[in-house]
Enzyme design. Structure first.
Site, PDB file in Angstrom:
ATOM      1  N   ASP A 209      68.168  65.994  14.012  1.00  0.00           N
ATOM      2  CA  ASP A 209      69.092  64.873  13.927  1.00  0.00           C
ATOM      3  C   ASP A 209      68.286  63.625  13.577  1.00  0.00           C
ATOM      4  O   ASP A 209      67.074  63.582  13.786  1.00  0.00           O
ATOM      5  CB  ASP A 209      69.798  64.709  15.281  1.00  0.00           C
ATOM      6  CG  ASP A 209      70.626  63.448  15.370  1.00  0.00           C
ATOM      7  OD1 ASP A 209      71.472  63.235  14.477  1.00  0.00           O
ATOM      8  OD2 ASP A 209      70.407  62.665  16.321  1.00  0.00           O
TER       9      ASP A 209
ATOM     10  N   ASP B 120      69.594  59.795  13.919  1.00  0.00           N
ATOM     11  CA  ASP B 120      69.806  58.593  14.723  1.00  0.00           C
ATOM     12  C   ASP B 120      69.361  58.781  16.170  1.00  0.00           C
ATOM     13  O   ASP B 120      69.883  59.629  16.897  1.00  0.00           O
ATOM     14  CB  ASP B 120      71.280  58.195  14.689  1.00  0.00           C
ATOM     15  CG  ASP B 120      71.742  57.815  13.293  1.00  0.00           C
ATOM     16  OD1 ASP B 120      70.876  57.699  12.403  1.00  0.00           O
ATOM     17  OD2 ASP B 120      72.954  57.643  13.094  1.00  0.00           O
TER      18      ASP B 120
END
Length: 296
Positions: A51, A53
């Site tokens: 991922d 963020d």
């Protein structure tokens, strides 16, 4: 300004999530084929998925992108204030809500309607240098490089537009990226998405779809995320690692024996159950070849 709405749960929502995943996998494979990439890694069936963020990057990549666009007068300061509020909640609370993600991502994606892909790619390169390069978590980047050194491929998986995700991936020396696919015709964005945002279960669909296209064994793959929203993606891989986890993710991680890494403080990572983030299955036959192989 065009704003896309989430279709929610149920059969229609699942269909759009699957469509988003398939479109993202197709885009990732196409971008990898067009890029100047090194020879195939020695470990062909294991990979890592990160991922972006608050996992690979401090804060929200789409907010940094929005700041750069605002500086270039793509939209007003009042629009940016909305992004700022979402960013404050994200940084202070450490947790994404689906409505918050939907609102901020959709607003950001809407600004590219009518713009060309080439223009957004050029602007994205500039904004990465200005606002994102110094936001990368060094600890997470080291984890990604560990997989590369073991001869494995590494993809980013994010709700950020796939073109921006690809720029981040390329600048970090990774294999590629899965991201939200915005429809474009003749090189111009239409203001519509292909499927839905690459968020939640759509990320899991994308990882499965890419694994099928690339011949990956998901039991030998590793997934990394900070967010409870990414539990579907974390669950499809044989090894899962919670990085800078939000409030809810450590509970699930401990229950499932997932490792926890936190780079937000000076304390050592809490290791839960799994002896290595490479995973037991990925270790076999990969380390010896990987030590002599550098992606970068």
């Amino acid at each position: 300004m065009c704003v896309w709405r989430s279709r929610g749960d149920g059969p229609e929502g699942e269909r759009l999530a699957e469509m988003a995943g398939e479109a993202s996998a197709d885009a990732a494979v196409a971008m990898e084929a067009q890029a100047d990439v090194p020879p195939a890694p020695p470990d062909l069936t294991a990979a890592a998925f990160f991922d972006v963020d608050n996992t690979m990057m401090m804060g929200a990549s789409i907010f940094h992108f929005a700041r750069g666009l605002a500086a270039r007068k793509y939209f007003t300061t009042s629009d940016l204030a909305g992004f700022a509020w979402q960013q404050i909640k994200f940084r202070v609370g450490g947790r994404e809500s689906h409505s918050g993600v939907q609102s901020s991502r959709e607003q950001a994606l809407s600004f590219v309607a009518g713009k060309t892909v080439a223009e957004m790619n050029q602007v994205g390169e500039e904004i990465y240098d200005e606002l994102m390069a110094d936001k990368i978590w060094s600890g997470t980047r080291a984890l990604a490089e560990m997989h590369l050194n073991a001869g494995q491929r590494v993809w980013l998986v994010t709700a950020t537009p796939v073109e921006l995700a690809a720029i981040i991936s390329r600048r970090l020396g990774l294999t590629g990226a899965l991201g939200t696919v915005a429809e474009h015709v003749d090189g111009v964005y239409t203001g519509r998405l292909v499927g839905d945002l690459l968020h939640g279960r759509a990320k899991a669909h994308a990882v499965r779809a890419l694994a099928a296209r690339e011949g990956l064994n998901l039991r030998r793959c590793t997934a990394y995320s900070d967010s409870s929203n990414d539990i579907p993606m974390l669950s499809v891989c044989g090894t899962a690692v919670a990085v800078n986890p939000d409030a809810g993710l450590p509970v699930v991680a401990r229950a499932r024996g997932w490792e926890i890494r936190d780079f937000r403080t000076g304390r050592k990572a809490a290791k839960i159950g799994v002896p290595s983030v490479l995973g037991a299955g990925a270790l076999a036959g990969a380390v010896a070849a990987g030590m002599a192989y550098r992606r970068r």
